[in-house]
Design an enzyme around this catalytic site. Structure first.
Site, short mmCIF file in Angstrom:
data_model
loop_
_atom_site.label_atom_id
_atom_site.label_comp_id
_atom_site.label_asym_id
_atom_site.label_seq_id
_atom_site.Cartn_x
_atom_site.Cartn_y
_atom_site.Cartn_z
CB CYS A 155 -3.72 5.82 6.66
SG CYS A 155 -4.96 6.87 5.89
CB THR B 105 -1.01 -0.02 1.17
OG1 THR B 105 -2.03 0.96 0.91
CG2 THR B 105 -0.37 0.30 2.51
CG HIS C 41 -4.26 2.39 3.45
ND1 HIS C 41 -3.37 2.73 2.47
CD2 HIS C 41 -4.54 3.54 4.11
CE1 HIS C 41 -3.12 4.04 2.54
NE2 HIS C 41 -3.82 4.55 3.52
#
Lengths: 205, 160
Positions: free
Chosen positions: B28, B22, B45
């Protein structure tokens, strides 16, 4: 209200908002460096979170960004995004100073970028506030130089609680042969739209 | 070998020899679960800490408290053994240094805390983490070795 269901008229109004705001900010920038700044027609996009960084080169693209929150009647996130090279050129234009190192910025330069972002965002917002007669206050700005995805995700936090799409008002600008180019991004929070449309007399469900 | 991509507010599972990645984690948190015996890795994520604040239709992959249980479930379905799972965390940065730190701006650390709490409740040990700080991260897990590569702009790539 759901922006996924906005019609052409509502989207046109939002484009016009980008036009007025970014137009004023571009004028302010043009005055700062005494050079002409060109602006593209604002894009209003309803996009998934993954696509948000695509217009600035993808989630991993390295960018310089000044971020601030818009407080008041129309809560929103505002980003002024330029490439590293543009930031260097911008400083050269403003101060006539050549930066020493490739790709890095010292505290003085960062603080200057922050102030430029502050001035531009301020002119973007004050023209919108005048136009709509709504109260819009910029927060203290903050600058970051990092991956576009990591930075832009801050504009999605409020939107994130209500869905998986964001409405972005994106205006690209450039000077000369793209020596300086970048974007103004306005990402309104979901509850900003009704007040905005009401103030402008735009019908909505 | 394929590289499986995990978007923002998304999760997925990879079996050896595939890799899973990711990009652009800021505030995040990338939660990685790995079953070293069955060579199965999972990645989420995660954007926000708490699904109880959700106002619209619920995307379980977005919130710490719903994404991690869903990831465990998906991995079990893919053949992983829940009791063999270990976790690695990356992300949860504070990208912007505001003088007045509002709750929203502290979202990175709050995401990390929430993920740790959920992993603790699921009795999954956290074996490595690269969290906090003020930089964006891109992560990639090798589902054969369980090694997690963490790339940042200023510090290059490090292995977790």
């Amino acid at each position: 209200m759901k922006f996924e269901s906005f019609g052409d008229f509502q989207l046109d109004v939002l484009r016009e908002i980008g036009n007025i705001g970014a137009g004023n900010a571009a004028t302010a920038l043009s005055k700062l460096i005494s050079k002409e700044i060109d602006m593209q027609i604002p894009q209003v996009n309803i996009i998934s979170f993954d696509e948000i960084a695509d217009v600035v080169g993808g989630a991993e693209a390295l960018v310089v960004c000044v971020f601030l929150r818009v407080l008041g009647d129309v809560p929103a996130s505002m980003f002024f995004i330029i490439s590293i090279e543009s930031a260097k050129n911008l400083m050269k234009e403003l101060l006539g100073m050549e930066t020493k190192e490739e790709g890095s910025f010292d505290d003085m330069e960062l603080s200057m970028l922050n102030e430029i972002g502050n001035i531009l965002a301020g002119s973007y917002l004050s023209s919108l506030a005048d136009f709509t007669n709504l109260n819009m206050q910029p927060s203290v700005p903050a600058v970051a130089i990092d991956m576009a995805g990591a930075i832009l995700s801050y504009g999605l936090l409020e939107v994130g609680y209500s869905g998986d799409f964001a409405l972005t008002i994106d205006t690209a600008f450039f000077q000369g042969n793209e020596e300086i180019s970048g974007h103004f991004f306005l990402i309104p929070d979901p509850d900003a739209f009704s007040r905005l449309f009401q103030a402008l007399g735009v019908p909505f469900e | 070998m394929n590289i499986i991509k995990v978007g923002m507010a998304d999760l997925n599972v990879a079996k050896s020899p595939d890799r899973i990645r990711t990009t652009g984690l800021g505030s995040c948190v990338g939660v990685v679960l790995f079953d070293g015996q069955n060579k199965i890795g999972g990645m989420a994520h995660i954007m926000l800490p708490d699904s109880s604040l959700s106002k619209g239709p619920l995307n379980v992959a977005k919130y710490a408290d719903t994404a991690i249980p869903k990831l465990i479930e998906d991995m079990e379905r893919a053949g992983a053994n829940r009791r063999k799972l270990v976790a690695k965390l990356a992300g949860g940065a504070q990208m912007f240094a505001f003088s007045v730190a509002s709750d929203t701006m502290r979202i990175g650390p709050r995401n990390v805390e929430a993920c740790k709490q959920v992993l603790h409740e699921a009795r999954i040990p956290i074996v490595a983490e690269d969290t906090g700080g003020n930089c964006g991260r891109t992560i990639e897990l090798d589902s054969y070795t369980g090694i997690l590569n963490v790339r940042t702009v200023n510090q290059g790539v490090k292995e977790l």
